[in-house]
Design a protein around this motif. Structure first.
Motif, PDB file in Angstrom:
ATOM      1  N   PHE A   2       0.831  -1.204   0.000  1.00 64.17           N
ATOM      2  CA  PHE A   2       0.000   0.000   0.000  1.00 64.17           C
ATOM      3  C   PHE A   2       0.869   1.259   0.000  1.00 64.17           C
ATOM      4  O   PHE A   2       0.647   2.184  -0.786  1.00 64.17           O
ATOM      5  CB  PHE A   2      -0.922  -0.016   1.222  1.00 64.17           C
ATOM      6  N   GLU A   3       1.875   1.296   0.868  1.00 64.60           N
ATOM      7  CA  GLU A   3       2.747   2.473   0.956  1.00 64.60           C
ATOM      8  C   GLU A   3       3.470   2.738  -0.360  1.00 64.60           C
ATOM      9  O   GLU A   3       3.594   3.878  -0.799  1.00 64.60           O
ATOM     10  CB  GLU A   3       3.759   2.288   2.097  1.00 64.60           C
ATOM     11  N   SER A   4       3.927   1.686  -1.004  1.00 67.79           N
ATOM     12  CA  SER A   4       4.600   1.837  -2.296  1.00 67.79           C
ATOM     13  C   SER A   4       3.627   2.385  -3.342  1.00 67.79           C
ATOM     14  O   SER A   4       3.981   3.259  -4.142  1.00 67.79           O
ATOM     15  CB  SER A   4       5.153   0.484  -2.742  1.00 67.79           C
ATOM     16  N   ALA A   5       2.407   1.888  -3.325  1.00 63.97           N
ATOM     17  CA  ALA A   5       1.399   2.333  -4.303  1.00 63.97           C
ATOM     18  C   ALA A   5       1.049   3.807  -4.115  1.00 63.97           C
ATOM     19  O   ALA A   5       1.021   4.572  -5.080  1.00 63.97           O
ATOM     20  CB  ALA A   5       0.153   1.477  -4.190  1.00 63.97           C
ATOM     21  N   VAL A   6       0.782   4.226  -2.882  1.00 63.39           N
ATOM     22  CA  VAL A   6       0.378   5.622  -2.676  1.00 63.39           C
ATOM     23  C   VAL A   6       1.539   6.584  -2.875  1.00 63.39           C
ATOM     24  O   VAL A   6       1.338   7.715  -3.321  1.00 63.39           O
ATOM     25  CB  VAL A   6      -0.318   5.862  -1.309  1.00 63.39           C
ATOM     26  N   SER A   7       2.765   6.135  -2.581  1.00 54.92           N
ATOM     27  CA  SER A   7       3.899   7.037  -2.751  1.00 54.92           C
ATOM     28  C   SER A   7       4.212   7.289  -4.224  1.00 54.92           C
ATOM     29  O   SER A   7       4.840   8.288  -4.554  1.00 54.92           O
ATOM     30  CB  SER A   7       5.127   6.515  -2.025  1.00 54.92           C
ATOM     31  N   THR A   8       3.775   6.411  -5.110  1.00 49.35           N
ATOM     32  CA  THR A   8       4.027   6.593  -6.546  1.00 49.35           C
ATOM     33  C   THR A   8       2.774   6.954  -7.334  1.00 49.35           C
ATOM     34  O   THR A   8       2.849   7.143  -8.544  1.00 49.35           O
ATOM     35  CB  THR A   8       4.656   5.323  -7.149  1.00 49.35           C
ATOM     36  N   GLU A   9       1.637   7.056  -6.667  1.00 46.48           N
ATOM     37  CA  GLU A   9       0.374   7.333  -7.366  1.00 46.48           C
ATOM     38  C   GLU A   9       0.424   8.645  -8.144  1.00 46.48           C
ATOM     39  O   GLU A   9       0.063   8.695  -9.327  1.00 46.48           O
ATOM     40  CB  GLU A   9      -0.785   7.369  -6.363  1.00 46.48           C
ATOM     41  N   ALA A  10       0.860   9.704  -7.511  1.00 44.40           N
ATOM     42  CA  ALA A  10       0.915  11.001  -8.194  1.00 44.40           C
ATOM     43  C   ALA A  10       1.907  10.958  -9.348  1.00 44.40           C
ATOM     44  O   ALA A  10       1.636  11.498 -10.426  1.00 44.40           O
ATOM     45  CB  ALA A  10       1.283  12.108  -7.217  1.00 44.40           C
ATOM     46  N   LEU A  11       3.048  10.306  -9.149  1.00 44.49           N
ATOM     47  CA  LEU A  11       4.032  10.201 -10.226  1.00 44.49           C
ATOM     48  C   LEU A  11       3.440   9.474 -11.433  1.00 44.49           C
ATOM     49  O   LEU A  11       3.653   9.870 -12.576  1.00 44.49           O
ATOM     50  CB  LEU A  11       5.283   9.460  -9.744  1.00 44.49           C
ATOM     51  N   ALA A  12       2.704   8.407 -11.179  1.00 44.54           N
ATOM     52  CA  ALA A  12       2.090   7.654 -12.276  1.00 44.54           C
ATOM     53  C   ALA A  12       1.062   8.512 -13.012  1.00 44.54           C
ATOM     54  O   ALA A  12       0.995   8.512 -14.244  1.00 44.54           O
ATOM     55  CB  ALA A  12       1.436   6.384 -11.739  1.00 44.54           C
ATOM     56  N   ARG A  13       0.270   9.265 -12.287  1.00 44.45           N
ATOM     57  CA  ARG A  13      -0.771  10.085 -12.919  1.00 44.45           C
ATOM     58  C   ARG A  13      -0.202  11.299 -13.650  1.00 44.45           C
ATOM     59  O   ARG A  13      -0.813  11.795 -14.589  1.00 44.45           O
ATOM     60  CB  ARG A  13      -1.801  10.517 -11.882  1.00 44.45           C
ATOM     61  N   LEU A  14       0.960  11.770 -13.232  1.00 43.98           N
ATOM     62  CA  LEU A  14       1.555  12.930 -13.907  1.00 43.98           C
ATOM     63  C   LEU A  14       1.908  12.630 -15.362  1.00 43.98           C
ATOM     64  O   LEU A  14       2.062  13.552 -16.162  1.00 43.98           O
ATOM     65  CB  LEU A  14       2.793  13.419 -13.160  1.00 43.98           C
ATOM     66  N   ALA A  15       2.012  11.358 -15.732  1.00 43.19           N
ATOM     67  CA  ALA A  15       2.267  10.992 -17.126  1.00 43.19           C
ATOM     68  C   ALA A  15       1.153  11.517 -18.033  1.00 43.19           C
ATOM     69  O   ALA A  15       1.370  11.759 -19.214  1.00 43.19           O
ATOM     70  CB  ALA A  15       2.379   9.474 -17.264  1.00 43.19           C
ATOM     71  N   TYR A  16      -0.024  11.732 -17.479  1.00 45.25           N
ATOM     72  CA  TYR A  16      -1.184  12.184 -18.258  1.00 45.25           C
ATOM     73  C   TYR A  16      -1.467  13.670 -18.070  1.00 45.25           C
ATOM     74  O   TYR A  16      -2.394  14.202 -18.661  1.00 45.25           O
ATOM     75  CB  TYR A  16      -2.405  11.338 -17.890  1.00 45.25           C
ATOM     76  N   PHE A  17      -0.674  14.322 -17.243  1.00 46.73           N
ATOM     77  CA  PHE A  17      -0.781  15.762 -17.005  1.00 46.73           C
ATOM     78  C   PHE A  17       0.618  16.369 -17.155  1.00 46.73           C
ATOM     79  O   PHE A  17       1.208  16.836 -16.166  1.00 46.73           O
ATOM     80  CB  PHE A  17      -1.329  16.047 -15.602  1.00 46.73           C
ATOM     81  N   PRO A  18       1.175  16.364 -18.366  1.00 49.62           N
ATOM     82  CA  PRO A  18       2.570  16.815 -18.523  1.00 49.62           C
ATOM     83  C   PRO A  18       2.799  18.267 -18.122  1.00 49.62           C
ATOM     84  O   PRO A  18       3.867  18.603 -17.603  1.00 49.62           O
ATOM     85  CB  PRO A  18       2.859  16.585 -20.005  1.00 49.62           C
ATOM     86  N   GLY A  19       1.831  19.139 -18.340  1.00 43.86           N
ATOM     87  CA  GLY A  19       1.993  20.543 -17.940  1.00 43.86           C
ATOM     88  C   GLY A  19       2.113  20.674 -16.437  1.00 43.86           C
ATOM     89  O   GLY A  19       2.977  21.394 -15.920  1.00 43.86           O
ATOM     90  N   LEU A  20       1.259  19.972 -15.707  1.00 44.53           N
ATOM     91  CA  LEU A  20       1.308  19.990 -14.244  1.00 44.53           C
ATOM     92  C   LEU A  20       2.609  19.354 -13.758  1.00 44.53           C
ATOM     93  O   LEU A  20       3.245  19.861 -12.834  1.00 44.53           O
ATOM     94  CB  LEU A  20       0.100  19.247 -13.668  1.00 44.53           C
ATOM     95  N   GLY A  21       3.025  18.271 -14.404  1.00 46.96           N
ATOM     96  CA  GLY A  21       4.272  17.613 -14.025  1.00 46.96           C
ATOM     97  C   GLY A  21       5.464  18.540 -14.172  1.00 46.96           C
ATOM     98  O   GLY A  21       6.324  18.608 -13.292  1.00 46.96           O
TER      99      GLY A  21
END
Length: 144
Positions: free
Chosen positions: A6-25
């Motif tokens: 769970f900790e690994s998943a939540v710590s990388t969740e935002a990083l994974a989603r930033l692939a679809y929001f390049p401007g925000l990233g």
């Protein structure tokens, strides 16, 4: 190992989603120093987006939930609680990024009205792997 999954998943969740929001990233990269550090391997390094950007968020979420469900927990009622915690967290991260104003790109196949707006039956596939297959009216989703 369930809680560490769970900790690994939540710590990388935002990083994974930033692939679809390049401007925000890009904006976050310019203004914030990295906070997630990988400690497995040869030595500590800044965590990067998962090398599964083509996977899509729907399949990623299913993969993470399957990993949590396959993990062992010491507490008898922990597993369903942790799955729900992950779902809630992923939803909050997604909503925060969607609220940034950046639109996730996608492809539409379907009918259009005379004004060139999506109308009638159509399928919209977002770059993040989400799919809406349904009715459209005046360029907006009509239904679920």
């Amino acid at each position: 190992r369930g809680w560490t999954t769970f900790e690994s998943a939540v710590s990388t969740e935002a990083l994974a989603r930033l692939a679809y929001f390049p401007g925000l990233g890009k904006l976050l990269e310019e203004r914030l120093t990295p906070k997630v550090v990988e400690i497995d391997g040869a030595g500590p390094r800044v965590a990067e987006m998962e090398d599964r950007a083509d996977e899509g968020m729907g399949p990623r979420n299913k993969r993470v939930i399957a990993a949590i469900e396959a993990a062992s927990f010491t507490g008898k009622g922990d597993k369903p609680v942790v799955v729900q915690l992950y779902r809630e967290y992923a939803t909050k991260v997604n909503n925060a990024m969607a609220g940034s104003g950046e639109v996730v790109k996608g492809e539409y196949e379907g009918e259009y009205n005379a004004a060139g707006e999506r109308e009638g039956r159509g399928v919209f596939r977002l770059a993040n792997g989400d799919v809406y297959d349904g009715e459209w009216k005046a360029g907006k989703k009509e239904g679920r």
